[in-house]
Write an enzyme that holds these catalytic residues in place. Structure first.
Site, PDB file in Angstrom:
ATOM      1  N   THR A 117       0.819  -1.218   0.000  1.00 28.33           N
ATOM      2  CA  THR A 117       0.000   0.000   0.000  1.00 28.33           C
ATOM      3  C   THR A 117       0.849   1.263   0.000  1.00 28.33           C
ATOM      4  O   THR A 117       1.964   1.272   0.560  1.00 28.33           O
ATOM      5  CB  THR A 117      -0.906   0.008   1.256  1.00 28.33           C
ATOM      6  OG1 THR A 117      -1.481   1.304   1.405  1.00 28.33           O
ATOM      7  CG2 THR A 117      -0.138  -0.304   2.528  1.00 28.33           C
ATOM      8  N   TYR A 141      -1.410  -0.060  10.129  1.00 27.76           N
ATOM      9  CA  TYR A 141      -1.744  -0.706   8.851  1.00 27.76           C
ATOM     10  C   TYR A 141      -0.555  -0.592   7.904  1.00 27.76           C
ATOM     11  O   TYR A 141      -0.028  -1.605   7.417  1.00 27.76           O
ATOM     12  CB  TYR A 141      -2.997  -0.061   8.255  1.00 27.76           C
ATOM     13  CG  TYR A 141      -3.253  -0.459   6.829  1.00 27.76           C
ATOM     14  CD1 TYR A 141      -3.437  -1.790   6.483  1.00 27.76           C
ATOM     15  CD2 TYR A 141      -3.291   0.498   5.818  1.00 27.76           C
ATOM     16  CE1 TYR A 141      -3.658  -2.163   5.166  1.00 27.76           C
ATOM     17  CE2 TYR A 141      -3.518   0.142   4.502  1.00 27.76           C
ATOM     18  CZ  TYR A 141      -3.695  -1.188   4.181  1.00 27.76           C
ATOM     19  OH  TYR A 141      -3.904  -1.554   2.887  1.00 27.76           O
TER      20      TYR A 141
END
Ligand code: UDP
Length: 327
Positions: A117, A141
């Site tokens: 990501t 995350y």
């Protein structure tokens, strides 16, 4: 035999990847805990339920299907939740991935396509985010995804594992045939929330912050169509099969859109205004995340077909009307 183990194949991106793999002649074997995925989304190959941290179950599945490669999507992916419960993210995303890597390496399944990501980059105002930008994630995350990237490199050096790492920008849209689409419970992503508000499924969209240093004060993101995104994964798999070795690619279009611009385009596509109110900033959000890289275009031959905002929202709207799974 051309089985590909798809972790998270019952989720949003994984289910679209399964369709793309099947279309390209592979058999996608979904491995998913169904904690956030949907059994109804597994339509293109066998399904095996299991948790990433269950080594015995992983060993069984590797033995049964003998996959030629792994596409690893399974992860928790909500920034807000990651801020409040970092342990969940380290345990599931990092710990789970370690278990998966060990199981794969033990049977010599050494080609990995990994879903990473742009959240691994963190806040970098006014610089172009190419693959060499420093990785300074703002939340657990992004940090857990960066940790998996590090694991892949170390397993590469030690065990000969080869990885294509894709750092996604914002994924949106749905299969234009509406066989699969985006469906989270709870929903936290902008495009489905905008469509829910338009449709009356929720009262209003809350804009998270209107005081950012951007032209209209709202955050800017680089949106890429899920079908284009998964096409890149199939190209990544072929890249590995061709022996081209480990590589990192950003997947974004290089164009940024603000929250208000997304809302405006959704109003144009649906012909309905978006009920909305203005709220405070959401913890962990960066001002602007836009890819500055053409590496995937130049090296992989990736050619996005549907990643203009209009098409992404129109495809998401079609899914919103026709698709959805049994919750
Ligand atoms: N956003 C918003 N309201 C919402 C959900 C999201 O204003 O209810 C904003 C969010 O702050 C970000 C953008 O929409 O600027 C995209 O958020 P999303 O959660 O879809 O993806 P992220 O960028 O967090 O990966």
């Amino acid at each position: 035999m051309s089985n590909v183990l798809v972790t998270g194949g019952a989720g949003y991106i994984g289910s679209h990847a399964c369709k793309a793999l099947k279309t390209s002649g592979f058999t996608p074997v979904t491995y998913d805990s169904l904690v956030t995925g949907w059994r109804d989304a597994v339509k293109f190959g066998p399904f095996e339920q299991g948790d990433l941290r269950d080594r015995a179950r992983l060993d069984e599945v590797f033995a049964q299907y003998q996959p030629i490669a792994v596409m690893h999507f399974a992860a928790l992916s909500q920034v807000g939740e990651a801020m409040n419960e970092p342990g969940l993210y380290w345990g599931n995303n990092a710990g789970g991935s370690l278990c998966l890597l060990e199981a794969a390496a033990a049977v010599g399944c050494l080609d990995f396509v990994f879903s990473s990501t742009c959240a691994t980059y963190g806040e970098h105002d006014n610089i172009v985010l190419d693959e060499d930008a420093p990785q300074l994630p703002l939340n657990a995350y992004g940090a857990s995804k960066r940790a998996v990237e590090d694991m892949l490199r170390d397993f590469g050096a030690a065990h000969g594992l080869r990885s294509v790492i894709f750092r996604y920008f914002n994924v949106a849209g749905a299969d234009p045939e509406a066989e699969v689409g985006e469906f989270h419970r709870p929903e936290t992503h902008l495009v489905p929330l905008v469509l829910d508000a338009i449709d009356g499924k929720r009262d209003a969209l809350t804009i998270f912050g209107t005081d950012y240093d951007t032209p209209d004060g709202t955050c800017i993101r680089d949106y890429v169509h899920v079908c284009d995104l998964v096409d890149a994964h199939v190209l990544g798999l072929k890249w590995l099969q061709d022996g081209k070795g480990s590589r990192v690619f950003n997947l974004g279009t290089g164009s940024g859109f603000s929250v208000r611009e997304v809302m405006q385009r959704a109003e144009e596509v649906t012909g309905t205004p978006v009920p909305c109110n203005e709220g405070p900033r959401r913890a962990g959000d960066c001002t602007k995340l836009v890819s500055g890289s053409v590496r995937a275009l130049n090296e992989l031959g990736w050619a996005p077909q549907r990643s203009d905002l209009q098409t992404m929202i129109a495809d998401a709207w079609k899914w919103h009307k026709l698709g959805q799974y049994e919750a």
